[in-house]
Motif scaffolding. Structure first.
Motif, PDB file in Angstrom:
ATOM      1  N   SER A  32       1.007  -1.273   0.006  1.00 23.05           N
ATOM      2  CA  SER A  32      -0.024   0.042   0.007  1.00 23.05           C
ATOM      3  C   SER A  32       0.731   1.255   0.122  1.00 23.05           C
ATOM      4  O   SER A  32       1.589   1.385   0.710  1.00 23.05           O
ATOM      5  CB  SER A  32      -0.829   0.127   1.257  1.00 23.05           C
ATOM      6  OG  SER A  32      -1.749  -1.050   1.235  1.00 23.05           O
ATOM      7  N   ALA A  76       9.763  -8.914   2.800  1.00 22.73           N
ATOM      8  CA  ALA A  76      10.279  -8.308   3.824  1.00 22.73           C
ATOM      9  C   ALA A  76      11.774  -8.217   3.964  1.00 22.73           C
ATOM     10  O   ALA A  76      12.242  -8.325   5.088  1.00 22.73           O
ATOM     11  CB  ALA A  76       9.558  -8.965   5.231  1.00 22.73           C
ATOM     12  N   VAL A  84       3.296   0.523   3.576  1.00 17.14           N
ATOM     13  CA  VAL A  84       3.255  -0.395   4.314  1.00 17.14           C
ATOM     14  C   VAL A  84       3.185  -1.974   3.565  1.00 17.14           C
ATOM     15  O   VAL A  84       2.511  -1.731   2.396  1.00 17.14           O
ATOM     16  CB  VAL A  84       1.919  -0.637   5.437  1.00 17.14           C
ATOM     17  CG1 VAL A  84       0.683  -0.686   4.670  1.00 17.14           C
ATOM     18  CG2 VAL A  84       2.000  -1.811   6.411  1.00 17.14           C
ATOM     19  N   VAL A  85       3.575  -2.810   3.980  1.00 13.75           N
ATOM     20  CA  VAL A  85       3.533  -4.283   3.273  1.00 13.75           C
ATOM     21  C   VAL A  85       3.106  -5.084   4.265  1.00 13.75           C
ATOM     22  O   VAL A  85       3.345  -5.345   5.287  1.00 13.75           O
ATOM     23  CB  VAL A  85       4.862  -4.896   2.698  1.00 13.75           C
ATOM     24  CG1 VAL A  85       4.588  -6.221   2.031  1.00 13.75           C
ATOM     25  CG2 VAL A  85       5.585  -3.945   1.840  1.00 13.75           C
ATOM     26  N   ARG A  86       1.946  -6.011   3.741  1.00 19.06           N
ATOM     27  CA  ARG A  86       1.243  -6.928   4.815  1.00 19.06           C
ATOM     28  C   ARG A  86       1.456  -8.205   4.047  1.00 19.06           C
ATOM     29  O   ARG A  86       1.372  -8.399   2.853  1.00 19.06           O
ATOM     30  CB  ARG A  86      -0.201  -6.601   4.913  1.00 19.06           C
ATOM     31  CG  ARG A  86      -0.606  -5.374   5.646  1.00 19.06           C
ATOM     32  CD  ARG A  86      -1.969  -5.140   5.748  1.00 19.06           C
ATOM     33  NE  ARG A  86      -2.232  -4.206   6.640  1.00 19.06           N
ATOM     34  CZ  ARG A  86      -2.333  -2.611   6.185  1.00 19.06           C
ATOM     35  NH1 ARG A  86      -2.267  -2.238   4.828  1.00 19.06           N
ATOM     36  NH2 ARG A  86      -2.635  -1.780   6.789  1.00 19.06           N
ATOM     37  N   ARG A  90      -0.982  -9.159   8.068  1.00 23.33           N
ATOM     38  CA  ARG A  90      -0.359  -8.478   9.156  1.00 23.33           C
ATOM     39  C   ARG A  90       0.739  -7.723   8.398  1.00 23.33           C
ATOM     40  O   ARG A  90       1.138  -8.460   7.474  1.00 23.33           O
ATOM     41  CB  ARG A  90       0.059  -9.270   9.984  1.00 23.33           C
ATOM     42  CG  ARG A  90      -1.183 -10.088  11.019  1.00 23.33           C
ATOM     43  CD  ARG A  90      -0.569 -10.868  11.929  1.00 23.33           C
ATOM     44  NE  ARG A  90       0.498 -10.497  12.808  1.00 23.33           N
ATOM     45  CZ  ARG A  90       1.105 -11.249  13.766  1.00 23.33           C
ATOM     46  NH1 ARG A  90       0.862 -12.546  13.821  1.00 23.33           N
ATOM     47  NH2 ARG A  90       1.872 -10.651  14.561  1.00 23.33           N
ATOM     48  N   PRO A  91       0.966  -6.550   8.894  1.00 21.58           N
ATOM     49  CA  PRO A  91       2.258  -5.980   8.302  1.00 21.58           C
ATOM     50  C   PRO A  91       3.512  -6.752   8.628  1.00 21.58           C
ATOM     51  O   PRO A  91       3.738  -7.539   9.476  1.00 21.58           O
ATOM     52  CB  PRO A  91       2.700  -4.734   9.358  1.00 21.58           C
ATOM     53  CG  PRO A  91       1.106  -4.455   9.770  1.00 21.58           C
ATOM     54  CD  PRO A  91       0.351  -5.745   9.945  1.00 21.58           C
ATOM     55  N   THR A  92       4.380  -6.856   7.812  1.00 17.98           N
ATOM     56  CA  THR A  92       5.471  -7.741   7.749  1.00 17.98           C
ATOM     57  C   THR A  92       6.270  -7.449   8.940  1.00 17.98           C
ATOM     58  O   THR A  92       6.973  -8.397   9.456  1.00 17.98           O
ATOM     59  CB  THR A  92       6.300  -7.721   6.466  1.00 17.98           C
ATOM     60  OG1 THR A  92       6.704  -6.400   6.147  1.00 17.98           O
ATOM     61  CG2 THR A  92       5.502  -8.154   5.059  1.00 17.98           C
ATOM     62  N   THR A  93       6.492  -6.277   9.324  1.00 18.93           N
ATOM     63  CA  THR A  93       7.142  -5.833  10.582  1.00 18.93           C
ATOM     64  C   THR A  93       6.527  -6.628  11.918  1.00 18.93           C
ATOM     65  O   THR A  93       7.385  -6.527  12.936  1.00 18.93           O
ATOM     66  CB  THR A  93       7.280  -4.185  10.776  1.00 18.93           C
ATOM     67  OG1 THR A  93       5.797  -3.878  10.773  1.00 18.93           O
ATOM     68  CG2 THR A  93       7.992  -3.800   9.624  1.00 18.93           C
TER      69      THR A  93
END
Length: 281
Positions: A32, A76, A84-86, A90-93
């Protein structure tokens, strides 16, 4: 030795949460408004993209468009500077490394090993995230299946370092398949392969999608993308220039502009899939 490597990479295996059921169409990877800067240069400039269960998504575009960077960010392996990347919602972080490894598997462009591991041991490394789980007992069967699907079983005992570039590429893919993650991220998996094995790899991608996985694959061969992908995303200058079904996205006008090379697009006489060829003569 493989067991010791697994323990170092993914300690405390017992009790970890295994991936849940995935339904067709579920978003397994989402970027996103993703911005990634490397060496002071903005390589991805606000990319939004979703990979869904049950589909093959091909990332195409000229050199330097951001394809491999986008794939690494989805895995990730590269942090986002903005956006953000999910993965699996869930966010990869937010995923511990061992949990993320159960949900996404990444095939980089090149595979290098410092030790003379046998081919079977290299493939077995893909099972490392499952060490200590209830599915660990399936390791032998899954490793055999992964080697069979990539046609590397006949040299299972050979050192990885003794293989040709194309053979190493297929062994690396077998390792990723053995990981049995629902999200597969493949960076140019056909680059070192002959015609037969290029087709083999893309058939494997289709089989994994049919089984419910989401497959994101970077390709330079637009013909393979047109024949095997459910969706394509054309990247140019760090943004998505077009996204959709290959038949709708692959037009002579768009590809000529993106690649700065005159091309023509016509339907395959038997399948109707778009065939892309440079204008010559």
């Amino acid at each position: 030795m493989i067991t010791r490597i697994a323990e170092r990479l993914f300690p405390s295996g017992r009790g970890r949460a295994l991936p849940g059921a995935v339904a067709p169409g579920d978003p397994l990877a989402e970027a996103s408004e993703l911005v990634v800067r490397l060496g002071g240069r903005e390589v991805l400039a606000g990319v939004s993209l979703t990979a869904r269960a049950g589909e093959v998504l091909a990332l195409v575009g000229p050199n330097g468009a951001g394809k491999s960077t986008l794939l690494a960010a989805l895995a990730a392996d590269l942090p986002a500077d903005e956006g953000v990347v999910r993965v699996c919602g869930r966010p990869t972080t937010a995923w511990p490394a061992r949990e993320l490894a159960l949900r996404r598997a990444m095939l980089p462009q090149s595979a290098a090993l410092s030790f003379p591991f046998a081919v079977e041991d290299v493939v077995r490394m893909g099972r490392a995230p499952w060490a200590g789980t209830a599915l660990e007992d399936d390791d032998d069967r899954i490793v055999r299946e992964a080697m069979a699907s990539t046609e590397v079983g006949e040299f299972a005992a050979r050192p990885f370092s003794a293989l040709s570039g194309g053979e190493r590429a297929r062994v690396a893919l077998a390792r990723v398949l053995a990981q049995r993650a629902p999200l597969l991220l493949l960076d140019e998996p056909t680059a070192a392969l002959d015609l037969r094995h290029q087709e083999l790899v893309l058939r494997v991608c289709r089989e994994r999608a049919a089984a419910g996985d989401a497959v994101v694959v970077v390709l330079h061969d637009l013909g393979l993308a047109g024949a095997y992908a459910d969706r394509v995303a054309v990247l140019r200058g760090g943004v998505v220039a077009a996204e959709g079904a290959p038949a709708g996205v692959f037009t002579g006008e768009l590809l000529t502009e993106v690649y700065r090379q005159p091309v023509e697009v016509f339907p395959h006489p038997r399948t109707g899939a778009p065939v892309v060829a440079p204008v010559r003569g």
